[in-house]
Design a protein around this motif. Sequence first.
Motif: not given
Length: 382
Positions: A363-378
């Motif tokens: 729940p405490a995961l922020t949109a910014d952190q999630q964007d960072q996860v997606v960017a690294c995965l990409r």
Amino acid sequence: MIPYGRQTIDEADIAAVVAVLRSDWLTQGPAVPRFEQHLAAYCGAEYGVAASSGTAALHLACRALGLGAGDWLWTSPLSFVASANCARYCGARVDFVDIDPATRTISVAALEDKLHRARRAGRLPKVVVPVHFAGVPCDMPALAALAETFGFRILEDAAHALGSRYGDCAVGACRHSDITVFSFHPVKTLTTGEGGMAVCNDPRLAAAMRKLCSHGITRDPADFNRPAQGDWYYEQQMLGYNYRMTDIQAALGLAQLDRLPAWIERRCELANRYAVLLQSLPLQLPSAPPQTRPAWHIYPIALADSTHRLNVFNYLRQRGIGVNVHYIPIHLQPDYQRFGFGLGDFINAEAYYGGALTLPLYPALTADQQDQVVACLREALL
Ligand SMILES: *Cc1c(COP(=O)(O)O)cnc(C)c1O
């Protein structure tokens, strides 16, 4: 490090635990029955029996269902080892049914096929344990129909699925099962530190689990075999365990329960956001069958090309993204090899495992952190 899962603790949780510490009852006090009642009510079940872990609750459930030596329990190979080990604590044997690759939960078609073969061989299971992987509910009406035809009991492993819904029914309502078990380990949707609960609608199953949870002892005069010898009197009527939850844990669980609906909303938002952000990448995303509303305990993806998994995993970990893998199929664990299981036995679970990667979701995961996860995965994939 952004972890793959994380508990949420606020001042109300801390105050609730401290209040127990200042009270007369650290265990066997009022918080445990209150937590049992509130959690059972939340999921629409009659009875809740709290235990020291989800694993302990699975063991209690198997004992209450009469599982013993000579019996078989079947479950999904794509689960935590506890889903299978609970049978072995009872002296029963374990077999597996492969997953449906789309839902990653037990395949109803594979189950039906295996049941027909087991009936011919005289080896039908006594208990089947469907696992609501990542919070995606199994096809419970279909499983219940097979249980009726083939005469087995259903024990739902809902360690991932507190708050998930199937049609108009919450997981845990036990409309299509005998018992449902939850876990409150800190990575799960609600935590008590360690802890678990079995919920059911049958008063006899609830009473049996409650007795087994505390040494097989009863203190209820109505339940005694012999006349009470005084107020101190109790009876051990079967061999049980000390699997009790403490009041410290139950108070934490009760305080957490107030925020559960908001947390589930947030988990669903983040899962939907992942689905959009990841849609063009060479991945298989988790999907929810129609009629279901998963509470998304984890967000497991599968790389289309499993030969990249180790590199992608290591790259993300080095970049501070705490990815994980759920799960090494149970039948491939060294301790299960001696029962004759091997590679190739459950090919859909094995294929999924080959490319599996669990992304951070809490729940405490922020949109910014999630964007960072997606960017690294990409970066890792392209
Ligand atoms: C966590 C988990 C369990 C065991 O729960 P504990 O509380 O850790 O004992 C069982 N089954 C599944 C699928 C789990 O994820």
